[in-house]
Each structure stands twice: as C-alpha cells, then as structure tokens.
Design a protein around this motif. Structure first.
Motif, mmCIF file in Angstrom:
data_model
loop_
_atom_site.group_PDB
_atom_site.id
_atom_site.type_symbol
_atom_site.label_atom_id
_atom_site.label_comp_id
_atom_site.label_asym_id
_atom_site.label_seq_id
_atom_site.Cartn_x
_atom_site.Cartn_y
_atom_site.Cartn_z
ATOM 1 N N GLN A 48 -2.601 -2.757 6.451
ATOM 2 C CA GLN A 48 -2.994 -1.231 6.619
ATOM 3 C C GLN A 48 -3.455 -0.570 5.137
ATOM 4 O OE1 GLN A 48 -1.020 1.177 10.190
ATOM 5 N NE2 GLN A 48 0.268 -0.415 9.308
ATOM 6 N N SER A 53 -9.377 4.344 4.642
ATOM 7 C CA SER A 53 -10.582 5.130 3.711
ATOM 8 C C SER A 53 -10.114 5.482 2.604
ATOM 9 C CB SER A 53 -10.680 6.295 4.939
ATOM 10 O OG SER A 53 -11.021 5.893 6.233
ATOM 11 N N HIS A 57 -5.032 12.761 2.433
ATOM 12 C CA HIS A 57 -5.375 13.764 3.394
ATOM 13 C C HIS A 57 -4.573 15.388 3.360
ATOM 14 C CE1 HIS A 57 -7.737 11.833 6.236
ATOM 15 N NE2 HIS A 57 -6.931 10.762 6.323
ATOM 16 N N ARG A 173 7.955 -14.569 5.111
ATOM 17 C CA ARG A 173 7.829 -13.935 6.265
ATOM 18 C C ARG A 173 9.136 -13.940 7.099
ATOM 19 N NH1 ARG A 173 5.924 -15.644 11.494
ATOM 20 N NH2 ARG A 173 5.392 -17.841 10.660
ATOM 21 N N ALA A 204 7.526 -2.962 8.739
ATOM 22 C CA ALA A 204 6.624 -4.029 8.829
ATOM 23 C C ALA A 204 5.285 -3.602 9.652
ATOM 24 C CB ALA A 204 7.110 -5.143 9.626
ATOM 25 N N PRO A 379 -1.450 10.039 8.486
ATOM 26 C CA PRO A 379 -1.806 10.018 7.192
ATOM 27 C C PRO A 379 -0.653 9.259 6.225
ATOM 28 C CG PRO A 379 -1.001 11.943 7.520
ATOM 29 C CD PRO A 379 -0.906 11.293 8.932
HETATM 30 C C1 LIG Z 1 -8.818 1.835 9.103
HETATM 31 C C2 LIG Z 1 -7.748 2.842 8.840
HETATM 32 C C3 LIG Z 1 -7.903 4.148 7.835
HETATM 33 C C4 LIG Z 1 -6.949 4.861 7.463
HETATM 34 N N1 LIG Z 1 -7.196 5.661 6.773
HETATM 35 C C5 LIG Z 1 -6.047 6.522 5.868
HETATM 36 C C6 LIG Z 1 -6.744 7.413 4.906
HETATM 37 O O1 LIG Z 1 -7.755 7.715 4.548
HETATM 38 N N2 LIG Z 1 -5.546 8.135 4.283
HETATM 39 C C7 LIG Z 1 -4.181 7.918 4.765
HETATM 40 O O2 LIG Z 1 -3.195 8.590 4.358
HETATM 41 N N3 LIG Z 1 -3.832 7.044 5.694
HETATM 42 C C8 LIG Z 1 -4.717 6.315 6.046
HETATM 43 N N4 LIG Z 1 -4.660 5.088 7.114
HETATM 44 C C9 LIG Z 1 -3.124 4.738 7.537
HETATM 45 C C10 LIG Z 1 -2.619 4.071 6.290
HETATM 46 O O3 LIG Z 1 -3.020 3.134 5.658
HETATM 47 C C11 LIG Z 1 -1.050 3.489 6.931
HETATM 48 O O4 LIG Z 1 -0.455 4.735 7.466
HETATM 49 C C12 LIG Z 1 -0.230 3.080 5.493
HETATM 50 O O5 LIG Z 1 -0.897 2.062 4.946
HETATM 51 C C13 LIG Z 1 0.980 2.442 6.360
HETATM 52 O O6 LIG Z 1 1.597 1.718 5.380
HETATM 53 P P1 LIG Z 1 2.726 0.631 5.880
HETATM 54 O O7 LIG Z 1 3.362 -0.018 4.770
HETATM 55 O O8 LIG Z 1 3.681 1.138 7.057
HETATM 56 O O9 LIG Z 1 2.086 -0.690 6.620
HETATM 57 P P2 LIG Z 1 1.119 -2.026 5.771
HETATM 58 O O10 LIG Z 1 0.281 -1.408 4.601
HETATM 59 O O11 LIG Z 1 0.276 -2.717 7.010
HETATM 60 O O12 LIG Z 1 2.515 -2.999 5.582
HETATM 61 C C14 LIG Z 1 3.217 -3.552 6.342
HETATM 62 C C15 LIG Z 1 3.472 -4.885 5.709
HETATM 63 O O13 LIG Z 1 4.647 -5.443 6.319
HETATM 64 C C16 LIG Z 1 4.371 -6.754 6.230
HETATM 65 N N5 LIG Z 1 4.988 -7.557 7.225
HETATM 66 C C17 LIG Z 1 4.676 -7.628 8.538
HETATM 67 N N6 LIG Z 1 5.866 -8.206 9.260
HETATM 68 C C18 LIG Z 1 6.317 -9.056 8.500
HETATM 69 C C19 LIG Z 1 7.636 -9.918 8.436
HETATM 70 N N7 LIG Z 1 7.932 -10.564 9.606
HETATM 71 N N8 LIG Z 1 8.039 -10.371 7.183
HETATM 72 C C20 LIG Z 1 7.503 -9.867 5.916
HETATM 73 N N9 LIG Z 1 6.613 -8.871 5.895
HETATM 74 C C21 LIG Z 1 5.929 -8.470 7.037
HETATM 75 C C22 LIG Z 1 2.638 -6.926 6.272
HETATM 76 O O14 LIG Z 1 2.074 -8.158 5.580
HETATM 77 C C23 LIG Z 1 2.409 -5.714 5.596
HETATM 78 O O15 LIG Z 1 2.037 -6.019 4.104
HETATM 79 C C24 LIG Z 1 -5.804 4.279 7.832
HETATM 80 C C25 LIG Z 1 -5.157 3.264 8.358
HETATM 81 C C26 LIG Z 1 -6.240 2.394 8.923
HETATM 82 C C27 LIG Z 1 -5.986 1.002 9.645
#
Ligand SMILES: Cc1cc2nc3c(=O)[nH]c(=O)nc-3n(C[C@H](O)[C@H](O)[C@H](O)COP(=O)(O)OP(=O)(O)OC[C@H]3O[C@@H](n4cnc5c(N)ncnc54)[C@H](O)[C@@H]3O)c2cc1C
Length: 402
Positions: A48, A53, A57, A173, A204, A379
């Motif tokens: 993600q 984008s 925000h 993983r 995750a 966001p």
């Molecule tokens: C299409 C889209 C547009 C968006 N636009 C915006 C925006 O413009 N502005 C904004 O603020 N937010 C936006 N967002 C939301 C934002 O991107 C997410 O909220 C944010 O990136 C979440 O971060 P995260 O670390 O929770 O998830 P992720 O970035 O998905 O990271 C989770 C990580 O966990 C790892 N993982 C999963 N399972 C395991 C496992 N079993 N063992 C080891 N590692 C594992 C994955 O490989 C991954 O790297 C958007 C999201 C999307 C999909």
C-alpha cells in the motif's frame, strides 16, 4: 516476566509506512529499546505504501473527533515537516473538490462545515472561479482546501527505517507466532528462523487479520481487499494540481481523482473493485485460498448485498476504458480515451465487520503482549507519524509494566 534471552524488545511485523513509523516512534520515545522489523519483501513499502496516490490529506473528510480526523490534521503538518527536514520530495499544493451534479451540492456544503470543524482552511468557489485554479475542469461549484499536499511516501518509509535505528530483516515472512504471556513472543519466518521478543506489533497491512489470528487473538474483522486502478494522463498540461469529486459518504473511498504527483506526472484513479487476492494488482491475479477465506466471511456477502449497485458501476469502469473515460469527463471534459495509459494499481486493506460494516476509523487493538493495527487505510500514510506514536505509547506502557 521470567528471564529468557530475547532477540529484541519489540518485534514489528510489516515494513510499510505504519510499521516503520512505529519503529521510529519507539526508538524516539524510549532510546535504547531494541526494535526489529520483519518484512516479507526484499525492501520497504512494496505494497500500500508504495502504490498509493501520494497525497498528504488535509483531514477535511473525516468525522470530527475521530482518529482519522485528529491524526490526519496533525499528521499532514508533521509529514510536511518530516519531508522538509529529510529532503524528501513534497509540496503543499492545495486541492479542489468539485461538484458536477446538483445532488452533490448539499454534500459539498457539508464538507465545508466539516472542514471548518476540523480546523482546515476552506474556500468556497462558484462555477466560474474553478478556472482560476483549473482552467480545464468543469463543475457547478467547488471548494479549495489549502493544506493538502503531495509527497514521496516510499522516500518517507526509507527514511523512517534508517532514522529508527531498528534492525530490519527483509525477505522475512512471518508464518507462525508462539505467544506466552509470561515469556513474550517467538515468531517463525518462512525460512525457519525464530525471533524472540518481549512484545509484538502487527502492522501487516493487507494481512493484518491473518497475522492477528496467528497470535491467537480474534480480530473480529476481516480484510476485504479493494483494488484501486490508475491511468497515467498523456496530456498532463490539462491538470495543474489535485482535483477530487464529491465523495459518496457511504464509502470510505474518495472517488476517482486527478493528481499531479511529485514527479510532475498526472495520475487518474483509483476506482474501487474487489481484488481476487490480497496483493491482486490485476484481474489475472487470483489466489483461491485467500479468495475463499474472504468469501467465507459473512460480512463480505452483506457488503456485496448492500452495495451491489455501486460495485457494478465500478466493475464496468474497470473492464471498460470507455466507461472510465466517460466518468472522468464529468470533471475534465477535454480528456479522451487515447489520453489515458494504464498505470500500476494498488490494493486497499479495508477492514469489514461480520455484519458487513466497513470499518471507517483507524482500528488499533491490544492482545496479551501484542498490539494489532487492524484498519489503516487512507489517510494512514498521511497520518503515519501520529499512528506510530500511538502504537509506540501502547507498547511502551506494557513494557514498563514488566
Ligand atoms: C490505491 C491507494 C491509494 C491511496 N492513497 C493514499 C493517499 O493519497 N494518501 C494517504 O495518506 N493514504 C493513501 N492510501 C492509504 C495508504 O497507502 C495506506 O494507508 C498505508 O500505506 C498503510 O501502510 P501500512 O504500513 O499499514 O501497509 P503496507 O504499506 O501495505 O505495509 C504492510 C507490510 O506488511 C508486510 N507483511 C504482510 N504480511 C507479512 C508477514 N506475514 N510477514 C512479514 N511482512 C508482512 C507487507 O509485505 C507490507 O510491506 C492509499 C492506499 C491505496 C491502496
């Protein structure tokens, strides 16, 4: 806690922006805490965080008092400061939210009120004033939001990783978690390595519900993955900055928008269609096991039953470029099908409850020796610094208790 050799104090699963921000916040607040991050990919931000984008925000959309509203408003200001401090590409551009139909005008007005309640600078524009910002965009009325910006979230994640001082293991993983409340957690990765820690943090993303279940905690929700598809605009001169439609309040998605990114290119998207795998970036990526687990969740069916009409429209615009272009033309009449070039998609990790409710706010839950981030969709990149601090606070409170 009984004495055993721990490899680290806090083990974070997930090297996206939320996991890395958590690692950063822990080492800032409690220097000397040994933090390790396990990420299954060969580098940070491959899901993600690296497929969004790129918008900072303002916080205008979110219910006053909600975590989304509080953390987005604060997080946007902090993100701009963080990018400036570490020389990461960013800009505070402002954005337009444009009503193209009369039925949207009351919702646009409600957004003005909400923005003001959240302390966000908002300017109301009549149809003719839209051209001051975006000469090619058409609408009945619009609002200009001053504090919206853009940035390079992959750059932010990389800098958080380096500045946290955490040990980060890529290609790791997590497949098994053994938790003993009096001892801590032991985590096994796919290559058979075992890491022991006093506390576990689950960031995750698309797999957060499955990782929660590995620990033995019932998350009470499932991730239903929604793909967001984008097109690249071949005539970027048609758009100056960021242009959004008025969102449908029934969904946490903001609608297909026009975004000029930090690289100067203009992206159009994302739509919202069900993904057939958690990391299903195209219709050809199907993981039957994951799909089966999504479909076995009653909430997924309730959701489909309630919103099939909206879903059907999104599906049509996904499979037909003509239908997608038609929808974009409501905002940008000059665009043609030939102007749109398919670009990389992202998949949102959206938590859905058993009764089909889309979880609207960020959701952070605690289990014994574990903190789970169970809903961090948009966001959350904007809000990642405050989210990380909140998770760090909860972790350090538990560690302080022994
Ligand atoms: C299409 C889209 C547009 C968006 N636009 C915006 C925006 O413009 N502005 C904004 O603020 N937010 C936006 N967002 C939301 C934002 O991107 C997410 O909220 C944010 O990136 C979440 O971060 P995260 O670390 O929770 O998830 P992720 O970035 O998905 O990271 C989770 C990580 O966990 C790892 N993982 C999963 N399972 C395991 C496992 N079993 N063992 C080891 N590692 C594992 C994955 O490989 C991954 O790297 C958007 C999201 C999307 C999909």
């Amino acid at each position: 806690m009984r004495k055993i050799a721990h490899d680290c104090d806090v083990l974070v699963i997930g090297g996206g922006i939320v996991g890395l921000s958590t690692a950063y916040a822990i080492t800032r607040r409690a220097p000397g805490t040994r933090v390790m991050v396990l990420e299954k990919e060969p580098g940070p931000a491959r899901h993600q965080t690296g497929r969004n984008s790129g918008v900072i925000h303002s916080g205008i959309y979110y219910r006053p008092g909600s975590l989304k509203a509080r953390y987005a408003v604060r997080g946007a200001a902090e993100m701009v400061k963080f990018c400036a401090e570490y020389d990461i590409a960013h800009a505070v551009t402002g954005k337009l939210i444009v009503a193209t139909e009369r039925a949207e005008l009351p919702r646009l007005h409600a957004l003005v009120q909400r923005g003001r309640e959240n302390g966000i600078p908002v300017r109301e524009l009549g149809a003719a004033q839209i051209a001051e910002y975006e000469p090619q965009v058409r609408g009945l009325a619009a609002i200009h939001v001053g504090t919206t910006g853009i940035c390079d979230y992959v750059g932010v994640a990389g800098r958080l990783a380096a500045a946290s001082g955490a040990e980060i293991r890529y290609g790791a993983r997590v497949v098994r978690v053994d938790r003993r409340p009096e001892l801590g957690v032991a985590v096994e990765t796919a290559d058979g390595a075992v890491v022991r820690a006093r506390m576990l943090v689950n960031c995750a993303g698309l797999y957060c519900d499955e990782v929660a279940r590995l620990t033995g905690d019932d998350p009470g929700m499932r991730i239903v993955p929604f793909r967001g598809e984008y097109y690249h605009l071949r005539r970027p001169e048609l758009v100056n900055g960021l242009v959004y439609p008025v969102p449908d309040p029934a969904f946490p998605f903001l609608g297909v928008h026009l975004t000029r990114g930090v690289d100067g290119g203009v992206h159009i998207g994302p739509n919202a269609v069900p993904a057939l795998a958690r990391e299903g970036y195209g219709w050809n990526v199907v993981r039957p096991g994951e799909l089966g687990r999504t479909l076995s969740w009653p909430g997924a069916w309730q959701l489909a039953r309630r919103h099939w009409w909206y879903g059907a429209g999104e599906l049509r615009r996904s499979v037909s470029k003509g239908a997608f272009t038609e929808a974009v033309r409501r905002l940008l009449p000059a665009v043609t099908e030939a102007d749109l070039e398919p670009a990389a998609a992202g998949v949102r990790a959206q938590a859905v409850l058993r009764d089909g409710t889309l979880v609207d706010d960020f959701l952070i839950r605690e289990g014994a020796r574990a903190v789970h981030v169970l809903n961090a969709p948009s966001p959350a990149a904007t809000a990642s610094l405050p989210i990380g601090r909140e998770v760090a606070r909860r972790v350090l409170d538990v560690l302080a208790d022994g």
